[in-house]
Each structure stands twice: as C-alpha cells, then as structure tokens.
Design a protein around this motif. Structure first.
Motif, mmCIF file in Angstrom:
data_model
loop_
_atom_site.group_PDB
_atom_site.id
_atom_site.type_symbol
_atom_site.label_atom_id
_atom_site.label_comp_id
_atom_site.label_asym_id
_atom_site.label_seq_id
_atom_site.Cartn_x
_atom_site.Cartn_y
_atom_site.Cartn_z
ATOM 1 N N ALA A 161 0.828 -1.208 0.000
ATOM 2 C CA ALA A 161 0.000 0.000 0.000
ATOM 3 C C ALA A 161 0.865 1.263 0.000
ATOM 4 N N PHE A 162 1.953 1.234 0.756
ATOM 5 C CA PHE A 162 2.837 2.402 0.806
ATOM 6 C C PHE A 162 3.442 2.683 -0.566
ATOM 7 N N LEU A 163 3.909 1.624 -1.234
ATOM 8 C CA LEU A 163 4.506 1.803 -2.562
ATOM 9 C C LEU A 163 3.457 2.167 -3.601
ATOM 10 N N ALA A 164 2.260 1.564 -3.484
ATOM 11 C CA ALA A 164 1.197 1.856 -4.452
ATOM 12 C C ALA A 164 0.728 3.301 -4.347
ATOM 13 N N GLY A 165 0.889 3.902 -3.190
ATOM 14 C CA GLY A 165 0.521 5.304 -3.027
ATOM 15 C C GLY A 165 1.531 6.254 -3.641
ATOM 16 N N ARG A 166 2.650 5.705 -4.129
ATOM 17 C CA ARG A 166 3.712 6.513 -4.749
ATOM 18 C C ARG A 166 4.168 5.845 -6.042
ATOM 19 N N PRO A 167 3.261 5.575 -6.970
ATOM 20 C CA PRO A 167 3.622 4.830 -8.185
ATOM 21 C C PRO A 167 4.703 5.535 -8.998
ATOM 22 N N GLY A 168 5.702 4.749 -9.405
ATOM 23 C CA GLY A 168 6.778 5.308 -10.222
ATOM 24 C C GLY A 168 7.839 6.049 -9.449
ATOM 25 N N VAL A 169 7.649 6.207 -8.128
ATOM 26 C CA VAL A 169 8.606 6.943 -7.302
ATOM 27 C C VAL A 169 9.546 5.962 -6.619
ATOM 28 N N VAL A 170 10.839 6.214 -6.716
ATOM 29 C CA VAL A 170 11.817 5.372 -6.038
ATOM 30 C C VAL A 170 11.837 5.745 -4.558
ATOM 31 N N VAL A 171 11.438 4.821 -3.722
ATOM 32 C CA VAL A 171 11.376 5.068 -2.278
ATOM 33 C C VAL A 171 12.641 4.514 -1.632
ATOM 34 N N PRO A 172 13.433 5.359 -0.956
ATOM 35 C CA PRO A 172 14.648 4.871 -0.303
ATOM 36 C C PRO A 172 14.322 3.849 0.782
ATOM 37 N N ARG A 173 15.245 2.938 0.997
ATOM 38 C CA ARG A 173 15.041 1.896 1.996
ATOM 39 C C ARG A 173 14.867 2.483 3.397
ATOM 40 N N LYS A 174 15.587 3.553 3.694
ATOM 41 C CA LYS A 174 15.439 4.182 5.012
ATOM 42 C C LYS A 174 14.020 4.701 5.208
ATOM 43 N N GLU A 175 13.418 5.208 4.134
ATOM 44 C CA GLU A 175 12.044 5.691 4.234
ATOM 45 C C GLU A 175 11.077 4.527 4.452
ATOM 46 N N LEU A 176 11.323 3.393 3.785
ATOM 47 C CA LEU A 176 10.484 2.215 4.000
ATOM 48 C C LEU A 176 10.560 1.748 5.446
ATOM 49 N N LEU A 177 11.766 1.708 5.997
ATOM 50 C CA LEU A 177 11.920 1.304 7.397
ATOM 51 C C LEU A 177 11.173 2.254 8.321
ATOM 52 N N ALA A 178 11.263 3.556 8.030
ATOM 53 C CA ALA A 178 10.632 4.543 8.899
ATOM 54 C C ALA A 178 9.117 4.535 8.787
ATOM 55 N N GLU A 179 8.589 4.401 7.557
ATOM 56 C CA GLU A 179 7.150 4.544 7.346
ATOM 57 C C GLU A 179 6.385 3.228 7.467
ATOM 58 N N VAL A 180 6.971 2.131 7.013
ATOM 59 C CA VAL A 180 6.270 0.845 7.049
ATOM 60 C C VAL A 180 6.585 0.094 8.340
ATOM 61 N N TRP A 181 7.855 0.118 8.744
ATOM 62 C CA TRP A 181 8.248 -0.609 9.957
ATOM 63 C C TRP A 181 8.353 0.303 11.184
ATOM 64 N N GLN A 182 8.233 1.636 10.992
ATOM 65 C CA GLN A 182 8.383 2.606 12.077
ATOM 66 C C GLN A 182 9.693 2.415 12.829
ATOM 67 N N GLN A 183 10.760 2.191 12.078
ATOM 68 C CA GLN A 183 12.085 2.037 12.660
ATOM 69 C C GLN A 183 13.015 3.060 12.045
ATOM 70 N N SER A 184 13.815 3.687 12.891
ATOM 71 C CA SER A 184 14.765 4.682 12.385
ATOM 72 C C SER A 184 16.053 4.030 11.892
ATOM 73 N N TYR A 185 16.214 2.750 12.211
ATOM 74 C CA TYR A 185 17.397 2.031 11.749
ATOM 75 C C TYR A 185 17.053 0.554 11.622
ATOM 76 N N GLY A 186 17.923 -0.183 10.942
ATOM 77 C CA GLY A 186 17.691 -1.615 10.752
ATOM 78 C C GLY A 186 18.460 -2.083 9.524
ATOM 79 N N ASP A 187 18.481 -3.392 9.305
ATOM 80 C CA ASP A 187 19.185 -3.906 8.137
ATOM 81 C C ASP A 187 18.214 -4.078 6.966
ATOM 82 N N ASP A 188 18.789 -4.298 5.785
ATOM 83 C CA ASP A 188 17.973 -4.420 4.578
ATOM 84 C C ASP A 188 17.334 -5.795 4.444
#
Length: 231
Positions: A161-188
């Motif tokens: 859902a997060f990616l579908a709300g931004r079609p065609g936009v490259v979302v950085p992994r740090k942003e995915l961790l912050a917005e989907v996992w609510q983590q400021s850090y973590g591994d890939d």
C-alpha cells in the motif's frame, strides 16, 4: 501501556524482563515453556509476545508456527542466532520482529513500540489505489491483481500500500523502514524478505520484475508493467 507475554525459560532473564516492562507500565505475564505460551494466548488477549527461541520443551521457531496457527498477536523473537538464514526462517515462520541477545532495555522498548504502532495502526485512508492491474484498498485492507484477491500478511499489505501510493517513485530503503516498519534504523534483510514474498504473490521475480523494481543502493519503486511492443 500494553499487555505483554514473556516466554523465557531463563529465570534471571525472565525476572529482569518482567521488572523492566512493569516499570514501563506494561502488564506482564510470563511462562517458561512453549506449551505454557500456547495455553496463555488461547485464554488471554495480549498486545505483544516476546518469544525466546531456546525453550526446553519445543524449539522456539516451531512454537512460533504453532502460535501463528491460533493468533495473529505481534511476536518479537529474542534469539542468540543472528545468521541471515535464521532471520529469514523466523520471518517466514511469522515473526513480526526479532532481537539478538544480549539486548538493552531501550532496544527492546523501541522494537515493542514500533510493533505496537504497526499492529494498532492509524486512521485508514479511504482512497483506492490503482497501479496497472493492481488495486489496493487501504480501508478494507484488501489488494487485488487483475481481479483476483491477493492473500497478504499485514506487513506485506502495508508495504504494498505504501509503494502503491507513490507509483513510479523510487522510495529509499530508510524511508520504507521509517514509514512501514516505524524504525529509524535496521538492516535491509527485512525489506528484502518481504519484497521477495510480495514478488512471489504478484507472479514475478527479482530477475523478471513486473511491478516491483529494486534500484541497487537507492531504493524500491512500484509501477505498472511495461507494455510488450507488438511483434
């Protein structure tokens, strides 16, 4: 405040966790075996389970699979096993997050807070998202591909859902961790595992992507499949 089940056979570690979680205003119950844990979740409602893998009666990963058979309560696995294959196995078995022993109280509290935020969620967005043949309905938490309903876990749906709300936009992994996992850090590894599951359910692979595209060292984007040129 959350209702927490601590599953830990080491009495010293268990007592320390109970004390620390209670001091943080959480309601805590604790057991020392996998079978006791299964009985607890069958009779009581918990917000999160902290599950040790080194249990005396049953391997923790097997206990995790059994827990997933009766409840969708968020589970944080506490393990001394930190190799990549083990992490993938735990996530595949249904873990929401994991901690490698030894860990600090602050680290545990941060992971618990993130898991609880994801589980409780916020107000749903009513807009139905459409990308090519993919439809994502955040309000109903349902996704369809070419009219067929996709069987997604909570985390898979959130990521899609997060990616579908931004079609065609490259979302950085740090942003995915912050917005989907609510983590400021973590591994890939966590992101890669969930992307692999999503690709499988979307009928694609990393080598032959249709919707999900990974840009090495940059991020991930979701876009409609490219039309094949006429022959």
């Amino acid at each position: 405040m959350a209702s927490v089940l601590v599953v830990e056979d080491d009495q010293f570690v268990r007592s320390a966790l109970i004390r620390q979680l209670t001091d943080a205003s959480h309601t805590v119950r604790s057991v020392g075996t996998a079978l006791e844990a299964l009985r607890e979740v069958a009779h009581f409602r918990f917000d999160v389970v902290i599950l040790d893998l080194g249990l005396p009666d049953l391997d923790g990963s097997e206990a995790l699979k059994m827990l997933r058979g009766i409840t969708d309560v968020p589970v944080i696995v506490a393990t001394a096993r930190d190799d990549e294959a083990e992490v993938v196995r735990l996530l595949n078995a249904g873990a929401d997050d994991y901690l490698t022993k030894p860990f600090s109280v602050e680290h545990l509290s941060a992971r618990m807070a993130a898991v609880l935020r994801r589980a409780r969620g916020g107000p749903a967005e009513p807009t139905v998202l459409r990308v090519g043949g993919l439809t994502v309905d955040p309000l109903r938490r349902q996704a369809e591909l070419d009219g067929a309903v996709l069987d997604l876990t909570r985390r898979e749906f959130d990521l899609l859902a997060f990616l579908a709300g931004r079609p065609g936009v490259v979302v950085p992994r740090k942003e995915l961790l912050a917005e989907v996992w609510q983590q400021s850090y973590g591994d890939d590894q966590t992101i890669d595992v969930h992307l692999s599951w999503l690709r499988r359910k979307l009928g694609e692979t990393a080598a032959r992507p249709r919707y999900l595209h990974t840009l090495r060292g940059v991020g991930v984007k979701l876009e409609p499949p490219r039309l094949e040129p006429p022959r």
